[in-house]
Design an enzyme around this catalytic site. Structure first.
Site: not given
Ligand code: MLT
Length: 211
Positions: A106, A187, A156
């Site tokens: 992520s 996710h 996701d």
């Molecule tokens: C980010 O901010 O890198 C993406 O939105 C993924 C997350 O951290 O939720």
């Protein structure tokens, strides 16, 4: 002497010459992905920094203005800072950057993808779980020796399938060898993701003779 610039981090020495750079998601820390790293490669060294940016007390690797809307100036600064840390850590812990693989989840996958695009020399390979296009570089780097495995979630809610495909296309257009797999999930990571990445890494280990 600590590696400079420093990050709070864990380092677990290796049996083989492979090192995994573990990059946690929003709200994580340097211990989050140690178990995942061990599952992916029981013999690799593990370098696991904690993101320096705090969002409501939750560590991240760069600032965002809203979900999926990134502060691009901060993103570039943080990608460079992390790349400098990785280069300094390689000297400090005596590991070979040629055998480094980033493993990001992520937010951690997004900073890894940013490093591929702005500082490709520190990252010959990456496993990106639930990544999106973090930044479109002004000039495309030459990624013709870079290998990337992308693990996307077919359902996701944060990163649509089209976004993960866009990232794969962007990296391919810079010359990278990209494998993209969709797990039938959202996710969160599943066993399928871990098995897929582990198999890909085994092939890479054999190719680079680091087993
Ligand atoms: C980010 O901010 O890198 C993406 O939105 C993924 C997350 O951290 O939720």
């Amino acid at each position: 002497m600590k590696p400079q610039p420093d990050f709070i981090h864990d380092f677990v020495p290796a049996v083989s010459s492979r090192t995994l750079l573990l990059l946690h998601g929003t709200g994580g820390n340097e211990r989050d992905l140690i178990g995942l790293g061990r599952e992916l490669d029981p013999n690799a060294a593990l370098l696991s920094p904690r993101g320096k940016v705090l969002e409501n007390g939750m560590p991240r690797f760069f600032r965002r203005l809203a979900e999926g809307v990134f502060d691009l100036e901060d993103l570039k600064y943080r990608a460079n800072e992390l790349a400098d840390f990785v280069a300094a850590a390689a000297q400090h812990y005596s590991f070979n950057i040629d055998h480094l693989v980033a493993v990001g989840y992520s937010n951690g996958a997004n900073i890894a993808a940013s490093m591929l695009l702005v500082r490709p020399e520190v990252l010959p390979a990456a496993i990106l779980f639930r990544a999106m296009v973090p930044i479109i570089p002004d000039e495309f780097p030459d990624l013709s020796s870079t290998r990337v495995w992308i693990g996307a979630g077919a359902h996701d809610p944060i990163i649509p399938a089209s976004e993960a495909k866009h990232l794969a296309e962007l990296l391919r257009s810079a010359g990278a060898d990209v494998t993209i797999r969709f797990a039938n999930t959202g996710h969160g990571l599943t066993n399928d993701d871990v098995m897929g990445a582990r198999d890909w890494l085994k092939v890479l280990n054999r190719r680079e003779n680091v087993e």
